[in-house]
Design an enzyme around this catalytic site. Structure first.
Site, PDB file in Angstrom:
ATOM      1  N   SER A 229       0.348  -1.260   0.312  1.00 53.24           N
ATOM      2  CA  SER A 229       0.098  -0.510   0.131  1.00 53.24           C
ATOM      3  C   SER A 229       0.772   1.718   0.232  1.00 53.24           C
ATOM      4  CB  SER A 229      -0.737  -0.105   1.356  1.00 53.24           C
ATOM      5  OG  SER A 229      -1.321  -1.021   0.973  1.00 53.24           O
TER       6      SER A 229
HETATM    7  N1  SAH Z   1      -0.406  -5.008   4.423  1.00 54.32           N
HETATM    8  C1  SAH Z   1       0.452  -5.362   3.186  1.00 54.32           C
HETATM    9  C2  SAH Z   1      -0.465  -5.155   1.985  1.00 54.32           C
HETATM   10  C3  SAH Z   1      -0.659  -6.194   0.717  1.00 54.32           C
HETATM   11  S1  SAH Z   1      -2.085  -6.233  -0.990  1.00 54.32           S
HETATM   12  C4  SAH Z   1       1.973  -4.637   3.219  1.00 54.32           C
HETATM   13  O1  SAH Z   1       1.898  -4.398   3.478  1.00 54.32           O
HETATM   14  O2  SAH Z   1       2.136  -5.785   1.822  1.00 54.32           O
HETATM   15  C5  SAH Z   1      -2.981  -7.665   0.666  1.00 54.32           C
HETATM   16  C6  SAH Z   1      -2.663  -8.897   0.322  1.00 54.32           C
HETATM   17  O3  SAH Z   1      -3.593  -9.518   0.716  1.00 54.32           O
HETATM   18  C7  SAH Z   1      -2.420 -10.048  -0.592  1.00 54.32           C
HETATM   19  O4  SAH Z   1      -1.319  -9.843  -0.307  1.00 54.32           O
HETATM   20  C8  SAH Z   1      -3.335 -10.824  -0.858  1.00 54.32           C
HETATM   21  O5  SAH Z   1      -2.585 -11.749  -1.115  1.00 54.32           O
HETATM   22  C9  SAH Z   1      -3.783 -11.011   0.956  1.00 54.32           C
HETATM   23  N2  SAH Z   1      -4.924 -11.800   1.301  1.00 54.32           N
HETATM   24  C10 SAH Z   1      -5.995 -11.396   0.757  1.00 54.32           C
HETATM   25  N3  SAH Z   1      -7.110 -11.896   0.341  1.00 54.32           N
HETATM   26  C11 SAH Z   1      -6.863 -12.518   1.487  1.00 54.32           C
HETATM   27  C12 SAH Z   1      -7.405 -13.897   2.289  1.00 54.32           C
HETATM   28  N4  SAH Z   1      -8.689 -14.239   2.514  1.00 54.32           N
HETATM   29  N5  SAH Z   1      -6.482 -14.305   3.150  1.00 54.32           N
HETATM   30  C13 SAH Z   1      -4.902 -13.774   4.010  1.00 54.32           C
HETATM   31  N6  SAH Z   1      -4.391 -12.772   2.727  1.00 54.32           N
HETATM   32  C14 SAH Z   1      -5.262 -12.255   1.746  1.00 54.32           C
END
Ligand code: SAH
Length: 219
Positions: free
Chosen positions: A66
């Site tokens: 993000s």
């Molecule tokens: N907090 C992260 C943002 C990553 S983007 C950072 O600081 O980089 C969102 C992430 O959520 C992705 O890696 C995606 O694979 C994950 N995601 C989506 N659905 C999910 C679920 N049901 N359980 C766990 N992770 C999930």
């Protein structure tokens, strides 16, 4: 090798001043964490010099880290205390978990893409984040064994707030979660107390999809 050369310290300082403080984030613990965590190590080598820019960046597997301001805003909304236990859904690069781990007692973070889970876990070890616990699973069901949590942060966009997550929040607990359709969401803050659940809308945002049992169905 110096993992945090002066060049990146300077870029990070400018990021905090111009993107985060300038837009009104004022929680000193959040600002200190954003000044400390080496964001450039959470992206691929080719993107390091862009890591402190005012935008999200790709981290592979169609996912993103993000925008710095969003990370700061969401963390501030969690109102973290040093003894808080935090659940994060969507480890991704691990950056948001690291920011929370600078402030809170322990962070439990769940990722559904195995390669991202592994990469983040290795990075947490390398950077000595011993208070981050990782898990590879569908985070929409939360982490029952470790619940209840003081704070829950969902870093992927949900069609609605999963009830099971609200159940895993303590009384007095806070949750932030992007809620909306596949293209745009509202950043929703939820506070749970004796009287029930109160939600406030922190504004528009755009996240990748939360995919799982209580999120979007795959395909
Ligand atoms: N907090 C992260 C943002 C990553 S983007 C950072 O600081 O980089 C969102 C992430 O959520 C992705 O890696 C995606 O694979 C994950 N995601 C989506 N659905 C999910 C679920 N049901 N359980 C766990 N992770 C999930």
């Amino acid at each position: 090798m110096d993992k945090d050369p002066l060049k990146y310290k300077r870029l990070r300082e400018a990021m905090v001043t111009r993107q985060i403080e300038a837009r009104g984030v004022s929680d000193p613990a959040v600002l200190a964490a954003m000044r400390k965590v080496p964001r450039h190590l959470f992206v691929s080598e080719a993107l390091r010099d862009q890591a402190y820019g005012d935008f999200p960046l790709p981290i592979g597997y169609d996912q993103t880290i993000s925008q710095p301001y969003i990370v700061a805003e969401m963390t501030q909304a969690l109102q973290l205390d040093p003894d808080d236990r935090v659940l994060e859904i969507g480890t991704g690069s691990g950056y948001q978990a690291a920011i929370c781990a600078e402030i809170a007692y322990r962070v439990y973070t769940i990722e559904r893409i195995h390669a991202l889970y592994l990469r983040a876990r290795r990075l947490f070890d390398k950077l000595h984040y011993h208070n981050i616990v990782t898990r590879y699973s569908d985070g929409t069901a939360g982490w029952k064994e470790e619940s209840p949590f003081d704070a829950i942060i969902v870093t992927a966009g949900a069609p609605e707030i999963p009830n099971v997550l609200v159940h895993q929040l303590k009384l007095g607990g806070r949750m932030v979660i992007p809620v909306g359709d596949r293209f745009s969401q509202d950043l929703v803050k939820l506070v749970k107390d004796e009287k029930g659940v109160r939600t406030t809308n922190l504004g528009g945002c755009r996240f990748v999809k939360l995919v799982g049992e209580f999120g979007w169905k795959e395909r």
